[in-house]
Design a protein around this motif. Structure first.
Motif, PDB file in Angstrom:
ATOM      1  N   UNK A  15       0.839  -1.227   0.034  1.00 45.33           N
ATOM      2  CA  UNK A  15      -0.018   0.001   0.019  1.00 45.33           C
ATOM      3  C   UNK A  15       0.811   1.353   0.122  1.00 45.33           C
ATOM      4  N   UNK A  16       1.030   1.904  -1.158  1.00 46.67           N
ATOM      5  CA  UNK A  16       1.981   3.279  -1.283  1.00 46.67           C
ATOM      6  C   UNK A  16       0.894   4.089  -0.742  1.00 46.67           C
ATOM      7  N   UNK A  17       1.315   4.773   0.438  1.00 42.35           N
ATOM      8  CA  UNK A  17       0.799   5.839   0.878  1.00 42.35           C
ATOM      9  C   UNK A  17       1.379   7.232   1.141  1.00 42.35           C
ATOM     10  N   UNK A  18       0.834   8.258   1.368  1.00 39.89           N
ATOM     11  CA  UNK A  18       1.156   9.629   1.504  1.00 39.89           C
ATOM     12  C   UNK A  18       0.431   9.658   2.951  1.00 39.89           C
ATOM     13  N   UNK A  22      -5.969  12.469   2.157  1.00 39.03           N
ATOM     14  CA  UNK A  22      -7.085  12.194   2.822  1.00 39.03           C
ATOM     15  C   UNK A  22      -7.741  11.039   2.204  1.00 39.03           C
ATOM     16  N   UNK A  23      -7.325  10.946   0.815  1.00 35.30           N
ATOM     17  CA  UNK A  23      -7.631   9.588   0.236  1.00 35.30           C
ATOM     18  C   UNK A  23      -7.144   8.384   0.799  1.00 35.30           C
ATOM     19  N   UNK A  24      -5.727   8.690   1.271  1.00 32.90           N
ATOM     20  CA  UNK A  24      -5.346   7.344   1.934  1.00 32.90           C
ATOM     21  C   UNK A  24      -5.811   7.019   3.273  1.00 32.90           C
ATOM     22  N   UNK A  25      -6.527   8.063   3.868  1.00 35.46           N
ATOM     23  CA  UNK A  25      -7.331   7.777   5.213  1.00 35.46           C
ATOM     24  C   UNK A  25      -8.533   6.924   4.748  1.00 35.46           C
ATOM     25  N   UNK A 135       2.146   7.328  -9.119  1.00 30.81           N
ATOM     26  CA  UNK A 135       2.052   8.791  -9.476  1.00 30.81           C
ATOM     27  C   UNK A 135       1.315   9.377  -8.538  1.00 30.81           C
ATOM     28  N   UNK A 136       0.338   8.777  -7.754  1.00 28.81           N
ATOM     29  CA  UNK A 136      -0.592   9.283  -6.785  1.00 28.81           C
ATOM     30  C   UNK A 136      -0.670   8.288  -5.624  1.00 28.81           C
ATOM     31  N   UNK A 137      -1.472   8.691  -4.621  1.00 30.74           N
ATOM     32  CA  UNK A 137      -1.763   7.901  -3.511  1.00 30.74           C
ATOM     33  C   UNK A 137      -3.265   8.023  -3.058  1.00 30.74           C
TER      34      UNK A 137
END
Length: 170
Positions: A15-18, A22-25, A135-137
């Motif tokens: 799971x590639x997270x930042x 908020x999308x990762x939350x 490219x995004x999380x």
């Protein structure tokens, strides 16, 4: 010689997270459902991909690695993700507050952020993510397949389950 009664290796879901995203939350709901369904047959691994647009994401990734060292990596990541707006507004003090709230050694978090002991881990994750064309999380990698949740998480959990079921079936 292998023992035929040993459990198969778990399927790895990266799971590639930042940790300021908020999308990762939001994605945590899917991860909780996947953990409930698969238990120890699915190894969910947090990988760091701090985005340049999120000013405190890089420090948050380092703090999460300190939490791993103190034995509470996922608990810390989840608690921090619940405070993405607070982190955006107040910055690094939030990293220490979350650590204290979980009973972790906040002084050691502060020291780790100053001495940069986790920089190499975060940088290595970010470089690997770039090589994988993250490219995004959130972005997930399972069974060699990259699933990008940065634009939409719609249908991702079903796709992860489909791949996990196939891999677990052998």
């Amino acid at each position: 010689m292998s023992d035929s009664t040993t459990a198969p290796s778990p399927v790895v879901l990266e799971a590639w997270f930042d940790l300021q995203c908020p999308d990762c939350f939001t994605a945590l709901d899917d991860l909780h459902a996947l953990r409930a369904r698969y238990g120890d047959r699915l190894d969910v691994q947090l990988r760091h991909f701090p985005l340049a647009k999120n000013k405190h994401a890089y420090a948050a990734a380092q703090a999460a690695e300190e939490a791993v060292d103190q034995g509470r990596g996922w608990a810390y990541a989840e608690a921090l993700l619940a405070r993405t707006a607070d982190l955006a507004d107040r910055g690094e003090p939030v990293l220490l507050e979350v650590a204290s709230g979980l009973g972790l050694d906040a002084e050691e978090f502060d020291t780790a952020l100053i001495d940069g002991r986790h920089l190499l881990t975060v940088d290595a994750d970010q470089a690997e993510g770039q090589a994988l064309k993250v490219t995004g999380t959130p972005t997930y990698v399972i069974g060699g397949e990259r699933l990008d949740g940065g634009k939409s998480q719609e249908g991702l959990r079903a796709r992860i389950e489909e791949i996990a079921d196939r891999l677990l079936a052998g």
